[in-house]
Write a protein that holds these residues in place. Structure first.
Motif, PDB file in Angstrom:
ATOM      1  N   HIS A   1      25.550  30.402  76.660  1.00 17.06           N
ATOM      2  CA  HIS A   1      25.795  30.028  75.266  1.00 17.06           C
ATOM      3  C   HIS A   1      24.779  28.958  74.870  1.00 17.06           C
ATOM      4  CE1 HIS A   1      29.832  31.868  75.669  1.00 17.06           C
ATOM      5  NE2 HIS A   1      29.800  31.926  74.349  1.00 17.06           N
ATOM      6  N   PRO A   2      24.181  29.079  73.701  1.00 14.89           N
ATOM      7  CA  PRO A   2      23.217  28.067  73.277  1.00 14.89           C
ATOM      8  C   PRO A   2      23.878  26.736  72.927  1.00 14.89           C
ATOM      9  CG  PRO A   2      23.520  29.710  71.550  1.00 14.89           C
ATOM     10  CD  PRO A   2      24.302  30.173  72.747  1.00 14.89           C
ATOM     11  N   HIS A   3      25.165  26.760  72.621  1.00 19.74           N
ATOM     12  CA  HIS A   3      25.949  25.554  72.342  1.00 19.74           C
ATOM     13  C   HIS A   3      27.400  25.862  72.695  1.00 19.74           C
ATOM     14  CE1 HIS A   3      27.257  27.668  68.725  1.00 19.74           C
ATOM     15  NE2 HIS A   3      25.987  27.947  68.525  1.00 19.74           N
ATOM     16  N   PRO A   4      28.197  24.838  72.960  1.00 21.08           N
ATOM     17  CA  PRO A   4      29.586  25.085  73.361  1.00 21.08           C
ATOM     18  C   PRO A   4      30.370  25.852  72.292  1.00 21.08           C
ATOM     19  CG  PRO A   4      28.986  22.798  73.732  1.00 21.08           C
ATOM     20  CD  PRO A   4      27.858  23.422  72.955  1.00 21.08           C
ATOM     21  N   PRO A   5      31.138  26.883  72.704  1.00 23.83           N
ATOM     22  CA  PRO A   5      31.992  27.617  71.756  1.00 23.83           C
ATOM     23  C   PRO A   5      33.127  26.720  71.243  1.00 23.83           C
ATOM     24  CG  PRO A   5      31.710  28.845  73.795  1.00 23.83           C
ATOM     25  CD  PRO A   5      31.153  27.474  74.024  1.00 23.83           C
ATOM     26  N   SER A   6      33.821  27.207  70.258  1.00 21.27           N
ATOM     27  CA  SER A   6      34.904  26.457  69.620  1.00 21.27           C
ATOM     28  C   SER A   6      36.106  26.298  70.543  1.00 21.27           C
ATOM     29  CB  SER A   6      35.332  27.174  68.341  1.00 21.27           C
ATOM     30  OG  SER A   6      36.491  26.573  67.817  1.00 21.27           O
ATOM     31  N   ASP A   7      36.580  25.062  70.676  1.00 27.71           N
ATOM     32  CA  ASP A   7      37.812  24.790  71.416  1.00 27.71           C
ATOM     33  C   ASP A   7      39.047  25.216  70.621  1.00 27.71           C
ATOM     34  OD1 ASP A   7      36.984  23.858  73.848  1.00 27.71           O
ATOM     35  OD2 ASP A   7      36.940  21.753  73.240  1.00 27.71           O
ATOM     36  N   ALA A   8      38.868  25.462  69.332  1.00 22.51           N
ATOM     37  CA  ALA A   8      39.990  25.862  68.478  1.00 22.51           C
ATOM     38  C   ALA A   8      40.360  27.334  68.685  1.00 22.51           C
ATOM     39  CB  ALA A   8      39.637  25.614  67.013  1.00 22.51           C
ATOM     40  N   CYS A   9      39.516  28.074  69.383  1.00 15.76           N
ATOM     41  CA  CYS A   9      39.759  29.497  69.613  1.00 15.76           C
ATOM     42  C   CYS A   9      40.146  29.720  71.065  1.00 15.76           C
ATOM     43  CB  CYS A   9      38.491  30.281  69.277  1.00 15.76           C
ATOM     44  SG  CYS A   9      38.554  32.020  69.735  1.00 15.76           S
ATOM     45  N   GLU A  10      41.165  30.547  71.319  1.00 17.81           N
ATOM     46  CA  GLU A  10      41.594  30.793  72.700  1.00 17.81           C
ATOM     47  C   GLU A  10      40.504  31.484  73.524  1.00 17.81           C
ATOM     48  OE1 GLU A  10      44.154  34.877  71.949  1.00 17.81           O
ATOM     49  OE2 GLU A  10      45.195  32.955  72.000  1.00 17.81           O
ATOM     50  N   VAL A  11      39.679  32.309  72.906  1.00 16.46           N
ATOM     51  CA  VAL A  11      38.553  32.938  73.616  1.00 16.46           C
ATOM     52  C   VAL A  11      37.467  31.893  73.842  1.00 16.46           C
ATOM     53  CG1 VAL A  11      36.739  34.694  73.485  1.00 16.46           C
ATOM     54  CG2 VAL A  11      39.068  35.247  72.751  1.00 16.46           C
TER      55      VAL A  11
END
Length: 148
Positions: free
Chosen positions: A91-101
């Protein structure tokens, strides 16, 4: 950064040098076989030289030669000489912590990608330039027999 064509160019160049091990080859000769540009080939050969896989001589009759026996150079050696970073892009940047995936995907992919990269490293480490050269020569003999 993902895998580029530099590995294929490097392995091709090393196999050519092994094939004509009794003489040095110029970057132009190697580039002809690759249907490529000698400048690109020189860059790749420079990385291979920095890794101790080839050496060069300048001037008339100069060129590139293997620094080690073909049986002592693996495809993984060539790969690490010319590629930087992991094989599989993260991932180029961390994914959203607000999403379970998004919350879990980075860690899950990291484990999967690391295992896949280790498997590739192990596989490339089993094949030597001598092995590839044998295959090239065997195929060339087959072609010659078919053309009789």
């Amino acid at each position: 950064m993902g895998l580029s064509s530099r590995s294929a160019v490097a392995i091709h160049a090393l196999t050519m040098l092994a094939r004509w091990g009794d003489r040095s080859l110029t970057s132009a000769e190697i580039a002809d076989s690759l249907a490529s540009n000698p400048v690109l080939v020189r860059r790749i050969l420079g990385s291979l030289r920095d890794a101790g896989l080839v050496w060069s001589t300048e001037g008339r009759g100069g060129g590139w030669s293997l620094a080690r026996a073909p049986r002592e150079i693996t495809l993984y050696d060539a790969y690490t000489a010319v590629e930087a970073g992991p094989i599989l892009s993260r991932h180029p940047h961390p994914p959203s912590d607000a999403c379970e995936v998004g919350r879990h995907m980075q860690a899950l992919l990291e484990a999967e990608f690391r295992d896949a990269e280790r498997a590739m490293e192990e596989r490339l480490g089993r094949t030597t330039i001598a092995h590839l050269l044998r295959q090239v020569l065997d195929r060339e003999r087959e072609v010659a027999l078919q053309n009789r």
